[in-house]
Design an enzyme around this catalytic site. Sequence first.
Site, short mmCIF file in Angstrom:
data_model
loop_
_atom_site.label_atom_id
_atom_site.label_comp_id
_atom_site.label_asym_id
_atom_site.label_seq_id
_atom_site.Cartn_x
_atom_site.Cartn_y
_atom_site.Cartn_z
N PHE A 1 0.83 -1.21 0.00
CA PHE A 1 0.00 0.00 0.00
C PHE A 1 0.86 1.25 0.00
O PHE A 1 2.04 1.23 0.36
CB PHE A 1 -0.97 0.01 1.20
N CYS A 2 0.24 2.35 -0.43
CA CYS A 2 0.90 3.66 -0.45
C CYS A 2 -0.20 4.71 -0.37
O CYS A 2 -1.34 4.39 -0.05
CB CYS A 2 1.76 3.82 -1.70
N THR A 3 0.12 5.95 -0.67
CA THR A 3 -0.86 7.03 -0.51
C THR A 3 -2.04 6.88 -1.47
O THR A 3 -3.20 6.87 -1.04
CB THR A 3 -0.19 8.39 -0.74
#
Length: 284
Positions: free
Chosen positions: A185-187
């Site tokens: 996951f990331c922004t």
Amino acid sequence: MTIVNLAAYHFVSIDATEQWRPLVTARCNELGLRGTILLAPEGINLFIAGPREATDAFIDYIRHDPLFEGKFATLQFKESLSDSQPFRRMLVRLKREIITMKKPAIKPELGRAPSVDARTLKAWLDRGHDDAGRPVVMLDTRNAFEVDVGTFDGALDYRIDKFSEFPEVIDANRADLEGRTVVSFCTGGIRCEKAAIHMKEIGIDNVYQLEGGILKYFEEVGGAHYHGDCFVFDYRTALNPQLQPTENVTCFACRAVVTPEAQQSPSYVPGKSCPACAQAASAA
């Protein structure tokens, strides 16, 4: 005035970035938008903001203008609101990659890793395992300073300083991922998309990317299984699980995130210094 903040990315082959740049810049300026649009041979990555009428017009432009030959017809946007404009100016920049990994063989447009949507992920985390009964591990692909603002409970964080370090740290720590369902996951989704493809290519099984990243997760299910806020690369600094700006600020001098507690320190002088600056100076 309410400002609409848009974020989007799309991996698609582009040959005409130099020709597009002045035309896209002119259209954004005409609409009164501010923010940054990155154009690269592998696609587009954008963060822009403006009044609702302007952002709606931009969405129609990028999806339907003949200039783009339908390449962005399915471009999906993540939206949040703010009371003020978070960007100072409008930039359209040409890049080698829309997110730098330094792995040119990775081409997301040729095939993505499987994705998991926010509601399914929450159900997995509620149960402690995926639908097949495998334990789930959340893998944060962001930079260390972003992770410090907030992340998923129990997420793996390898303290990288830039995304191009990701392949090396995964090679060194792949034992952490074996036998588990890995959700990167990331922004907003762009980094975890490339990260998931890399992990699949080096033989790590049961890898997913979080569809739409943290911001889409907040939009769909709020802050379940997440602690803290989400760092964003604009003057809002961070958003809470309700997608509202927080009281965190960015230090003008060193770019560190300054929490409300740290803002009470004598070392915090708006526009000049923060506790992180003071600590670095004392260690020098």
